[in-house]
Scaffold this motif. Sequence first.
Motif, PDB file in Angstrom:
ATOM      1  N   GLU A 253       0.834  -1.198   0.000  1.00 62.93           N
ATOM      2  CA  GLU A 253       0.000   0.000   0.000  1.00 62.93           C
ATOM      3  C   GLU A 253       0.873   1.254   0.000  1.00 62.93           C
ATOM      4  N   PRO A 254       0.606   2.184  -0.924  1.00 60.29           N
ATOM      5  CA  PRO A 254       1.342   3.451  -0.901  1.00 60.29           C
ATOM      6  C   PRO A 254       1.022   4.227   0.381  1.00 60.29           C
ATOM      7  N   THR A 255       1.779   5.298   0.609  1.00 55.53           N
ATOM      8  CA  THR A 255       1.523   6.162   1.764  1.00 55.53           C
ATOM      9  C   THR A 255       0.587   7.299   1.383  1.00 55.53           C
ATOM     10  N   SER A 256       0.763   7.830   0.166  1.00 57.57           N
ATOM     11  CA  SER A 256      -0.167   8.851  -0.337  1.00 57.57           C
ATOM     12  C   SER A 256       0.013   9.005  -1.832  1.00 57.57           C
ATOM     13  N   GLY A 257      -0.857   9.788  -2.444  1.00 61.74           N
ATOM     14  CA  GLY A 257      -0.842   9.988  -3.888  1.00 61.74           C
ATOM     15  C   GLY A 257      -2.024   9.296  -4.535  1.00 61.74           C
ATOM     16  N   ARG A 258      -1.895   9.084  -5.846  1.00 62.44           N
ATOM     17  CA  ARG A 258      -3.035   8.580  -6.613  1.00 62.44           C
ATOM     18  C   ARG A 258      -2.582   7.631  -7.710  1.00 62.44           C
ATOM     19  N   MET A 259      -3.358   6.576  -7.912  1.00 60.86           N
ATOM     20  CA  MET A 259      -3.084   5.649  -9.021  1.00 60.86           C
ATOM     21  C   MET A 259      -4.405   5.331  -9.710  1.00 60.86           C
ATOM     22  N   THR A 260      -4.382   5.402 -11.044  1.00 65.84           N
ATOM     23  CA  THR A 260      -5.579   5.146 -11.836  1.00 65.84           C
ATOM     24  C   THR A 260      -5.279   4.059 -12.860  1.00 65.84           C
ATOM     25  N   LEU A 261      -6.160   3.091 -12.984  1.00 61.74           N
ATOM     26  CA  LEU A 261      -6.065   2.091 -14.054  1.00 61.74           C
ATOM     27  C   LEU A 261      -7.283   2.278 -14.944  1.00 61.74           C
ATOM     28  N   GLY A 262      -7.056   2.664 -16.185  1.00 62.65           N
ATOM     29  CA  GLY A 262      -8.182   2.943 -17.064  1.00 62.65           C
ATOM     30  C   GLY A 262      -9.057   4.027 -16.461  1.00 62.65           C
ATOM     31  N   GLN A 263     -10.333   3.745 -16.333  1.00 63.31           N
ATOM     32  CA  GLN A 263     -11.264   4.736 -15.787  1.00 63.31           C
ATOM     33  C   GLN A 263     -11.340   4.661 -14.260  1.00 63.31           C
ATOM     34  N   ASP A 264     -10.634   3.733 -13.686  1.00 65.73           N
ATOM     35  CA  ASP A 264     -10.839   3.458 -12.270  1.00 65.73           C
ATOM     36  C   ASP A 264      -9.705   3.983 -11.406  1.00 65.73           C
ATOM     37  N   VAL A 265     -10.040   4.866 -10.477  1.00 67.90           N
ATOM     38  CA  VAL A 265      -9.070   5.264  -9.463  1.00 67.90           C
ATOM     39  C   VAL A 265      -8.929   4.084  -8.515  1.00 67.90           C
ATOM     40  N   ILE A 266      -7.727   3.516  -8.425  1.00 67.76           N
ATOM     41  CA  ILE A 266      -7.570   2.367  -7.525  1.00 67.76           C
ATOM     42  C   ILE A 266      -6.997   2.782  -6.174  1.00 67.76           C
ATOM     43  N   TYR A 267      -6.294   3.919  -6.167  1.00 69.10           N
ATOM     44  CA  TYR A 267      -5.734   4.407  -4.902  1.00 69.10           C
ATOM     45  C   TYR A 267      -5.783   5.932  -4.904  1.00 69.10           C
ATOM     46  N   ASP A 268      -6.275   6.511  -3.828  1.00 70.07           N
ATOM     47  CA  ASP A 268      -6.271   7.970  -3.689  1.00 70.07           C
ATOM     48  C   ASP A 268      -6.203   8.257  -2.193  1.00 70.07           C
ATOM     49  N   ASP A 269      -4.974   8.329  -1.684  1.00 71.44           N
ATOM     50  CA  ASP A 269      -4.744   8.409  -0.235  1.00 71.44           C
ATOM     51  C   ASP A 269      -5.488   7.295   0.498  1.00 71.44           C
ATOM     52  N   GLY A 270      -5.472   6.117  -0.085  1.00 69.84           N
ATOM     53  CA  GLY A 270      -6.171   4.937   0.457  1.00 69.84           C
ATOM     54  C   GLY A 270      -6.716   4.143  -0.713  1.00 69.84           C
ATOM     55  N   TRP A 271      -6.902   2.831  -0.518  1.00 65.48           N
ATOM     56  CA  TRP A 271      -7.429   1.999  -1.620  1.00 65.48           C
ATOM     57  C   TRP A 271      -8.855   2.405  -1.937  1.00 65.48           C
ATOM     58  N   LYS A 272      -9.161   2.453  -3.214  1.00 67.69           N
ATOM     59  CA  LYS A 272     -10.513   2.776  -3.664  1.00 67.69           C
ATOM     60  C   LYS A 272     -11.189   1.572  -4.289  1.00 67.69           C
ATOM     61  N   VAL A 273     -10.550   0.402  -4.135  1.00 67.54           N
ATOM     62  CA  VAL A 273     -11.060  -0.838  -4.700  1.00 67.54           C
ATOM     63  C   VAL A 273     -11.278  -1.785  -3.535  1.00 67.54           C
ATOM     64  N   GLY A 274     -12.460  -2.378  -3.460  1.00 64.17           N
ATOM     65  CA  GLY A 274     -12.751  -3.277  -2.342  1.00 64.17           C
ATOM     66  C   GLY A 274     -11.969  -4.577  -2.436  1.00 64.17           C
ATOM     67  N   ASP A 275     -11.876  -5.125  -3.656  1.00 61.59           N
ATOM     68  CA  ASP A 275     -11.339  -6.471  -3.829  1.00 61.59           C
ATOM     69  C   ASP A 275     -10.000  -6.420  -4.562  1.00 61.59           C
ATOM     70  N   LEU A 276      -8.916  -6.304  -3.797  1.00 55.75           N
ATOM     71  CA  LEU A 276      -7.587  -6.169  -4.402  1.00 55.75           C
ATOM     72  C   LEU A 276      -7.132  -7.469  -5.070  1.00 55.75           C
ATOM     73  N   ARG A 277      -7.591  -8.601  -4.554  1.00 57.92           N
ATOM     74  CA  ARG A 277      -7.258  -9.886  -5.169  1.00 57.92           C
ATOM     75  C   ARG A 277      -7.765  -9.976  -6.599  1.00 57.92           C
ATOM     76  N   THR A 278      -9.024  -9.597  -6.785  1.00 61.28           N
ATOM     77  CA  THR A 278      -9.627  -9.645  -8.123  1.00 61.28           C
ATOM     78  C   THR A 278      -8.934  -8.653  -9.046  1.00 61.28           C
ATOM     79  N   LEU A 279      -8.599  -7.492  -8.503  1.00 67.76           N
ATOM     80  CA  LEU A 279      -7.852  -6.507  -9.290  1.00 67.76           C
ATOM     81  C   LEU A 279      -6.547  -7.119  -9.796  1.00 67.76           C
ATOM     82  N   ARG A 280      -5.804  -7.757  -8.894  1.00 65.09           N
ATOM     83  CA  ARG A 280      -4.523  -8.356  -9.279  1.00 65.09           C
ATOM     84  C   ARG A 280      -4.714  -9.495 -10.273  1.00 65.09           C
TER      85      ARG A 280
END
Length: 247
Positions: free
Chosen positions: A71-98
């Motif tokens: 898990e990052p400490t801060s910042g933002r990561m987007t995959l396609g249209q989906d923000v996956i991290y924005d100062d915290g995970w924005k995806v419930g199911d990280l396993r499925t994402l991976r």
Amino acid sequence: MNAMHAHSPTTARPGGILIEGLRKVYGAGDTAVEALKNVNLQVNPGEVVGLVGPSGSGKSTLLKCLGAIIEPTSGRMTLGQDVIYDDGWKVGDLRTLRRDRIGFVFQAPYLIPFLDVLDNVALLPMLAGMPNAKARARALELLTALDVQHRAKAEPSQLSGGEQQRVSIARALANRPPVILADEPTAPLDSERALAVMRILNQMAHQAQTAIIVVTHDEKIIPTFKRIYHIRDGQTVEEAGEGRALD
Ligand SMILES: Nc1ncnc2c1ncn2[C@@H]1O[C@H](COP(=O)(O)OP(=O)(O)O)[C@@H](O)[C@H]1O
Ligand SMILES: [Mg+2]
């Protein structure tokens, strides 16, 4: 696709990767290590981008953040249209994402010892619901492209390091993930095979509109990138590469 929704107007192109102001601190207090200070990076679908930097500069940390392994400490990561991290995970199911959206090629090929080579490559598509025969046909096609099809029925322990690496690359491609993260994928390979791997990654990017990041300091493959991000002291700088043709 997963049921994930963007929470902000900033998005990458469909299928692409966007990283903004990413920071990662390991540990806390006196022993804290700021591995990533301010990383900004964009990879469009269909692109193979190099990530180059000295040992300890944060390359693996960046791939592990993007791959939702740490898990990052801060910042933002987007995959396609989906923000996956924005100062915290924005995806419930990280396993499925991976599993569904990210293909990993690691330095050490983590192959499953009790499955033969063909099933190591076919496993992820099978788990994702593809009929076994079709998954094995795709696996054989990838092994052939990587010139290791003659080892399909062998067990991983019977393979050389270079062969294992090529199998692990085939496995990362098998699910046709929209994103591939490769950490020193050509390190154990000779020049010809290293360039063959880059040819396959470029074909994959082009045909399947995959966004690919390759961490490397391999002088054999650096001239193949059109764009390179240099990382130093946890910060990225973009640079044009030679983009040497591969075929
Ligand atoms: N799990 C960890 N705990 C503490 N520090 C770490 C950990 N992993 C990496 N680091 C530190 O973070 C920095 C970046 O490491 P890394 O991302 O592995 O760099 P690279 O892949 O470019 O060699 C280094 O200073 C390293 O020692
Ligand atoms: Mg590393």
